[in-house]
Write a protein that holds these residues in place. Structure first.
Motif, mmCIF file in Angstrom:
data_model
loop_
_atom_site.group_PDB
_atom_site.id
_atom_site.type_symbol
_atom_site.label_atom_id
_atom_site.label_comp_id
_atom_site.label_asym_id
_atom_site.label_seq_id
_atom_site.Cartn_x
_atom_site.Cartn_y
_atom_site.Cartn_z
ATOM 1 N N HIS A 27 28.439 54.989 28.236
ATOM 2 C CA HIS A 27 29.371 53.878 28.444
ATOM 3 C C HIS A 27 29.405 52.873 27.289
ATOM 4 C CE1 HIS A 27 29.279 55.604 32.389
ATOM 5 N NE2 HIS A 27 28.072 55.149 32.648
ATOM 6 N N GLU A 28 28.656 53.108 26.224
ATOM 7 C CA GLU A 28 28.742 52.217 25.071
ATOM 8 C C GLU A 28 30.079 52.407 24.352
ATOM 9 O OE1 GLU A 28 25.056 50.686 22.785
ATOM 10 O OE2 GLU A 28 24.833 52.862 22.863
ATOM 11 N N ILE A 29 30.601 51.309 23.826
ATOM 12 C CA ILE A 29 31.773 51.349 22.955
ATOM 13 C C ILE A 29 31.266 50.997 21.559
ATOM 14 C CG2 ILE A 29 34.110 50.523 22.546
ATOM 15 C CD1 ILE A 29 33.722 51.894 25.271
ATOM 16 N N VAL A 209 28.304 47.392 17.171
ATOM 17 C CA VAL A 209 28.988 47.599 15.903
ATOM 18 C C VAL A 209 27.996 48.143 14.877
ATOM 19 C CG1 VAL A 209 30.270 46.524 14.018
ATOM 20 C CG2 VAL A 209 30.651 45.763 16.375
ATOM 21 N N LEU A 210 28.415 49.183 14.162
ATOM 22 C CA LEU A 210 27.626 49.743 13.069
ATOM 23 C C LEU A 210 28.364 49.479 11.767
ATOM 24 C CD1 LEU A 210 26.886 53.306 14.544
ATOM 25 C CD2 LEU A 210 25.600 51.187 14.943
ATOM 26 N N GLY A 221 24.224 46.294 15.666
ATOM 27 C CA GLY A 221 23.968 45.254 16.650
ATOM 28 C C GLY A 221 25.205 44.929 17.461
ATOM 29 N N SER A 222 25.117 43.895 18.245
ATOM 30 C CA SER A 222 26.252 43.438 19.041
ATOM 31 C C SER A 222 27.337 42.915 18.101
ATOM 32 C CB SER A 222 25.819 42.323 19.984
ATOM 33 O OG SER A 222 25.494 41.156 19.244
ATOM 34 N N PRO A 223 28.585 42.838 18.564
ATOM 35 C CA PRO A 223 29.650 42.292 17.714
ATOM 36 C C PRO A 223 29.321 40.901 17.180
ATOM 37 C CG PRO A 223 30.610 43.380 19.610
ATOM 38 C CD PRO A 223 29.126 43.371 19.843
ATOM 39 N N ASP A 224 28.790 40.024 18.026
ATOM 40 C CA ASP A 224 28.467 38.679 17.559
ATOM 41 C C ASP A 224 27.379 38.708 16.492
ATOM 42 O OD1 ASP A 224 30.339 37.381 19.057
ATOM 43 O OD2 ASP A 224 28.957 36.780 20.658
ATOM 44 N N LYS A 225 26.392 39.563 16.690
ATOM 45 C CA LYS A 225 25.304 39.634 15.718
ATOM 46 C C LYS A 225 25.803 40.137 14.366
ATOM 47 C CE LYS A 225 20.767 41.750 14.901
ATOM 48 N NZ LYS A 225 21.141 42.425 13.649
ATOM 49 N N PRO A 230 25.100 38.667 10.218
ATOM 50 C CA PRO A 230 24.650 39.948 9.662
ATOM 51 C C PRO A 230 23.378 39.785 8.848
ATOM 52 C CG PRO A 230 26.523 39.106 8.418
ATOM 53 C CD PRO A 230 26.352 38.202 9.606
ATOM 54 N N VAL A 231 22.569 40.837 8.841
ATOM 55 C CA VAL A 231 21.294 40.804 8.125
ATOM 56 C C VAL A 231 21.490 41.090 6.646
ATOM 57 C CG1 VAL A 231 19.041 41.918 7.906
ATOM 58 C CG2 VAL A 231 19.994 41.459 10.181
ATOM 59 N N GLN A 232 22.345 42.069 6.345
ATOM 60 C CA GLN A 232 22.470 42.546 4.974
ATOM 61 C C GLN A 232 23.542 41.772 4.189
ATOM 62 O OE1 GLN A 232 20.366 44.804 3.785
ATOM 63 N NE2 GLN A 232 19.426 45.055 5.810
#
Length: 252
Positions: A27-29, A209-210, A221-225, A230-232
């Motif tokens: 069920h993940e999008i 989101v990838l 991570g999640s869309p908000d994250k 973003p980390v990178q």
């Protein structure tokens, strides 16, 4: 549900996918974003073996295969777990909308024509094309053709729906109707992996989101994250272009 281990693919010595590892829950999008040439569409095509990786393992539910050892009958069985919506609509021009949706049900699933016809009609109703079942592709707008393609994919009742830039071939005024159809499909609970350049839509629809860069997943991570924290640095640089275009009132 989906387990991908050490998926690797190269063309002419150029590494396109670099030992990708990924686990996706039912069920993940999942939306995949990144610059052109990052390997997004190639990765998606590997998931139904339209592209054949050199090494790695892909599992969907209880079907698990070493991609270097696939046999023809295994490929057919594996592809039945997924359905794909392409950038181009890939409809049969000599068949009307109903017949296009019926085709896979009759040829692949071996359904009787009457059962296939009923399912095809129901899916066309779901995507808002009840009044276009007898129309041929040349009689439909680009948005309507893509909605037929989505209906065709959903009719196969796949475990995973794959969408490769489903709005990229459309005029801007037709994008909304296709995005609304995809959102409808997402609400049904189907597991979905989506490649898209529509950032606002990705943020709205995705549960995850990838960010793919040079054949590697560098953000997950999640869309908000991903969009807001973003980390990178590479992700920040990529997204900053979209925020600038949208005239966002904040920076990352």
């Amino acid at each position: 549900m989906i387990h991908i281990n050490n998926l690797t693919l190269s063309f002419h010595g150029n590494c396109i996918l670099d030992s990708i590892n990924l686990h996706i829950q039912p069920h993940e999008i999942v939306a995949i974003i990144g610059a052109s040439g990052a390997g997004k569409s190639t990765f998606l095509r590997c998931l139904n073996l339209l592209e054949k990786p050199q090494s790695g393992n892909i599992s969907i539910d209880n079907l698990s295969f070493d991609v270097s050892k696939f046999k023809r009958d295994q490929i057919v069985k594996f592809r039945q777990q997924t359905a794909m919506v392409f950038q181009q609509f890939n409809l049969f021009p000599q068949k009307n909308a109903l017949e296009n949706v019926m085709e896979g049900l009759v040829i692949v699933k071996k359904y009787p024509k009457e059962k296939a016809k009923q399912i095809a009609y129901e899916k066309l109703v779901e995507v808002g094309l009840a009044d276009r079942v007898d129309h041929y592709p040349k009689q439909l707008s680009g948005g309507q053709q893509q909605r037929v393609a989505i209906a065709r994919a959903l009719a196969m009742n796949p475990k995973v729906l794959l969408l490769d830039e489903p709005t990229s071939a459309l005029d801007p005024e037709l994008v909304g109707e296709v995005l609304a159809t995809i959102k409808m499909a997402a609400k049904s609970g189907i597991t979905m992996i989506l490649v898209s350049h529509e950032m606002s839509f990705v943020h709205d629809i995705a549960t995850r989101v990838l960010f793919l860069d040079k054949g590697q997943i560098i953000e997950d991570g999640s869309p908000d994250k991903v969009f807001l924290n973003p980390v990178q640095q590479r992700t920040r640089d990529f997204l900053s272009r979209y925020y600038s275009a949208m005239q966002m009132d904040y920076e990352i």
